[in-house]
Design a protein around this motif. Structure first.
Motif, PDB file in Angstrom:
ATOM      1  N   TYR A 175       0.822  -1.215   0.000  1.00  0.00           N
ATOM      2  CA  TYR A 175       0.000   0.000   0.000  1.00  0.00           C
ATOM      3  C   TYR A 175       0.862   1.274   0.000  1.00  0.00           C
ATOM      4  N   ILE A 176       1.843   1.342   0.898  1.00  0.00           N
ATOM      5  CA  ILE A 176       2.704   2.525   0.990  1.00  0.00           C
ATOM      6  C   ILE A 176       3.550   2.697  -0.275  1.00  0.00           C
ATOM      7  N   PRO A 177       4.232   1.640  -0.766  1.00  0.00           N
ATOM      8  CA  PRO A 177       4.949   1.811  -2.043  1.00  0.00           C
ATOM      9  C   PRO A 177       4.031   2.215  -3.197  1.00  0.00           C
ATOM     10  N   PHE A 178       2.784   1.720  -3.177  1.00  0.00           N
ATOM     11  CA  PHE A 178       1.837   2.103  -4.224  1.00  0.00           C
ATOM     12  C   PHE A 178       1.553   3.605  -4.165  1.00  0.00           C
ATOM     13  N   ILE A 179       1.347   4.129  -2.964  1.00  0.00           N
ATOM     14  CA  ILE A 179       1.127   5.569  -2.803  1.00  0.00           C
ATOM     15  C   ILE A 179       2.340   6.355  -3.289  1.00  0.00           C
ATOM     16  N   ILE A 180       3.540   5.868  -2.973  1.00  0.00           N
ATOM     17  CA  ILE A 180       4.765   6.565  -3.386  1.00  0.00           C
ATOM     18  C   ILE A 180       4.894   6.558  -4.910  1.00  0.00           C
ATOM     19  N   SER A 181       4.491   5.460  -5.547  1.00  0.00           N
ATOM     20  CA  SER A 181       4.550   5.413  -7.017  1.00  0.00           C
ATOM     21  C   SER A 181       3.626   6.455  -7.629  1.00  0.00           C
ATOM     22  N   ARG A 182       2.469   6.703  -7.011  1.00  0.00           N
ATOM     23  CA  ARG A 182       1.549   7.728  -7.509  1.00  0.00           C
ATOM     24  C   ARG A 182       2.124   9.131  -7.279  1.00  0.00           C
ATOM     25  N   LEU A 183       2.804   9.292  -6.142  1.00  0.00           N
ATOM     26  CA  LEU A 183       3.442  10.576  -5.850  1.00  0.00           C
ATOM     27  C   LEU A 183       4.463  10.939  -6.925  1.00  0.00           C
TER      28      LEU A 183
END
Length: 517
Positions: free
Chosen positions: A147-155
Motif C-alpha cells: 500500500y505505501i509503495p503504491f502511494i509513493i509510485s503515484r506521488l
C-alpha cells in the motif's frame, strides 16, 4: 547564424482584426513581442519557423501534457480491488490520488530550474520516461503490504508527469505572439485537464472485469508513443533577441539535432551555471510573494480547489452502498458517469477558443484605443466562475443530501467542470503576462494554488460532513466560490496598481503595447 540568415520582417501581421472577432477591416494587429530578423527566432514567421512547424510542436506538447496527466490519476476509480487487496476503506484508497496531486504540485518547483540548465525539451522527454517507469512500478504493487509503495509510485508519477504542462507556457510564449497565446494556452491546459478526466474513464472501463493493475499497463503504451513523438518533433525554442550572440549554434542535420537536444541538452541552450540555476529556483517563490499572484492565487485556490475535491471524491460517493448514502455504482457505471466531465471540457474548449483572445482584444480596442492591459483577459471569467461554478456546487450538494437521481448529480458535476476548467488557461495566461520573463515559474505558482486545497480535502471531508451535513458542505463551497470572484474583480479594477508592487527583478509585462493600428 550569419548575415545570410537576415530577412526583412513586416511591422504588422497581415491578419485584419476581423479575424480576431473585431469588425474594423482596416485595423491590423501589431506583432508583440517584436520578432528579430534571424531565422533562429521562433517568432520569425518567414523561412524556418512556419505555422505548420509551430503547430506540430504545440500538438506534441499537448500530447505530452495529456499523457503526463493520465498516468498519475489512472487508478482513481477502481477502489474495490484496492480496498480488498490492501484492506483499506474507500476513503483511504483515495489517498493515492491525493499523493498524485501532491506530486503534480511539487514536481515543477524542482524541474523548472533544471530546464534552464539542461533544456526544456530534454527535461520534458526524460520526465516522461520517468513517468513511464512509475507506471510500471504502480502496476506491480500487487501484494497486501504494498500500500505505501503504491502511494509513493503515484506521488512520483505526478512529480514527473506534470512537467510538460508547466514548461509548456515558456515554450508557447516563445512560439506565439500576444494575440495568439490565449488559444495556445487553452489547448495546452485543456489537454492536461482532459488527461485528468480521460485517464480514470479509460482505466475504469479497461479494469472493470480485470485485476486493477491493468489500468496502469495501458498508460505505459500511451507514454511510450508520446516519448517517441517528443523525440521526433520537440525543439528548443529559447532565443535571446536582445543579445543574439548568446544564442548557441543548433545543429541542422536531424540526427545531430536530436542528440544535441535530448542527450546533450546544454548544447542547444544558453550556458547556465549551477549557481545561476540555484538563483532561478527562487523565482517561483518570489513570484508567489507578489500581491498580484497572491490575489489571483486565492481565487484559484478556492474556485478550482472545489472542483478537484468534487472530482476526487465523486467515485467515493458513487460507489458507496445506497444504505450508506451513496449510489451503489459498479466500476463500469462509475466510468460511464465520468462522461459528464468529458462533456464539460468539450464545452470549455469551444468557449475558451472563441473568447480567450477575441474578448480581450475587443475590450482593448473599445476601452483603451487598442492599448493592451493584461486585466482584459479576466473578463472571460464572469459566466463560468461567478455563475456556473457556484450553481453546480449547490446542485451537487443537493443531489447528495436528498439522494436525487444520479443525472442531477451529473448535472452538478458538469456545471462545476465547466465553471472551474474555464478559469485555468485564463488565470495562468494572466499571471504569465504579469511576469513575461518567468512564464514557467508563474505557471508553477498558479498550478500549486490550483491543487493544494483539493489534494487535502479527502483528509477532512468526513468530519466536515459530520459537522454540517453533506448538503451544506457543497453549499458552503458554492458561497465560497462566489466570494473568491471578488478577488478577480479587484484585479479588474486595480490590477495595474497591484502589479506595480513586486520585486524589481521580476517586473516585466506587455502592458501599454498598442495591439492595433
Amino acid at each position: 547564424m550569419g548575415e545570410k540568415d537576415d530577412v526583412e520582417l513586416p511591422a504588422l501581421s497581415s491578419s485584419p482584426l476581423a479575424s480576431e472577432g473585431l469588425d474594423h477591416d482596416h485595423d491590423q494587429l501589431v506583432l508583440i513581442p517584436r520578432p528579430s530578423n534571424l531565422t533562429q527566432d521562433p517568432l520569425c514567421q518567414l523561412q524556418n519557423w512556419t505555422l505548420k512547424r509551430k503547430y506540430a510542436i504545440t500538438a506534441v506538447l499537448c500530447l505530452a501534457s495529456f499523457a503526463g496527466a493520465v498516468a498519475p490519476l489512472s487508478g482513481q476509480l477502481n477502489l474495490a480491488d484496492q480496498e480488498k487487496l490492501y484492506h483499506k476503506t474507500k476513503t483511504e484508497e483515495s489517498y493515492p490520488n491525493s499523493a498524485a496531486l501532491a506530486g503534480i504540485a511539487a514536481g515543477p518547483f524542482f524541474f523548472a530550474p533544471i530546464s534552464h540548465l539542461l533544456g526544456r525539451s530534454s527535461v520534458i522527454f526524460w520526465c516522461l520516461v520517468c513517468t513511464l517507469v512509475c507506471q510500471v512500478w504502480g502496476a506491480v504493487m500487487t501484494h497486501a503490504d504494498d500500500y505505501i509503495p503504491f502511494i509513493i509510485s503515484r506521488l512520483f508519477a505526478g512529480f514527473f508527469g506534470a512537467v510538460p504542462t508547466v514548461l509548456g507556457p515558456r515554450i508557447l510564449t516563445d512560439l506565439f505572439f500576444l494575440h495568439q497565446r490565449g488559444r495556445a494556452f487553452t489547448f495546452l491546459h485543456m489537454s492536461f485537464l482532459f488527461g485528468t478526466i480521460a485517464g480514470p474513464t479509460f482505466s475504469g472501463f479497461i479494469s472493470a472485469n480485470a485485476f486493477f493493475p491493468v489500468e496502469f499497463w495501458w498508460t505505459v503504451g500511451l507514454l511510450g508513443f508520446t516519448i517517441i513523438c517528443c523525440l521526433l518533433v520537440l525543439e528548443e525554442t529559447g532565443f535571446d533577441r536582445e543579445d543574439t550572440s548568446k544564442n548557441p549554434e543548433i545543429p541542422e542535420r536531424f540526427l545531430a539535432n536530436r542528440l544535441a537536444t535530448f542527450f546533450f541538452g546544454t548544447r542547444v541552450i544558453q550556458p547556465t551555471t549551477w549557481e545561476e540555476t540555484a538563483k532561478i529556483s527562487l523565482a517561483p517563490f518570489l513570484v508567489g510573494l507578489c500581491p498580484v499572484t497572491i490575489i489571483m492565487g486565492i481565487f484559484t485556490l478556492i474556485s478550482f480547489g472545489f472542483y478537484v475535491g468534487v472530482n476526487a471524491l465523486t467515485p467515493v460517493w458513487l460507489q458507496r452502498p445506497v444504505s450508506a448514502g451513496g449510489y451503489g455504482f459498479t466500476l463500469k457505471q462509475n466510468a460511464a458517469f465520468t462522461f459528464c466531465h468529458w462533456l464539460g471540457i468539450i464545452v470549455v474548449q469551444f468557449y475558451s477558443h472563441g473568447l480567450n483572445d477575441r474578448l480581450p482584444l475587443a475590450l482593448a480596442r473599445r476601452w483603451n484605443n487598442g492599448v493592451w492591459k493584461p486585466e482584459y483577459r479576466l473578463h472571460v471569467l464572469w459566466l463560468p466562475s461567478l455563475v456556473l461554478n457556484p450553481i453546480g456546487l449547490g446542485i451537487f450538494g443537493a443531489a447528495l443530501k436528498y439522494h436525487l437521481h444520479y443525472l442531477v448529480l451529473a448535472l452538478g458535476v458538469f456545471l462545476v467542470t465547466v465553471g472551474s476548467l474555464a478559469s485555468v488557461p485564463v488565470t495562468v495566461n494572466y499571471v504569465v503576462e504579469c511576469f513575461t520573463r518567468f512564464p514557467a515559474e508563474a505557471g508553477i505558482v498558479v498550478g500549486a494554488y490550483r491543487i493544494v486545497f483539493g489534494l487535502t480535502i479527502s483528509f477532512y471531508i468526513n468530519p466536515w460532513v459530520e459537522a454540517v451535513g453533506v448538503g451544506w458542505v457543497y453549499g458552503m463551497m458554492g458561497f465560497f466560490a462566489v466570494f473568491s470572484f471578488l478577488f478577480v474583480m479587484l484585479l479588474m479594477w486595480k490590477g495595474h496598481a497591484i502589479r506595480r508592487v513586486q520585486f524589481a527583478s521580476l517586473a516585466s509585462s506587455e502592458e501599454g503595447e498598442r495591439l492595433v493600428r
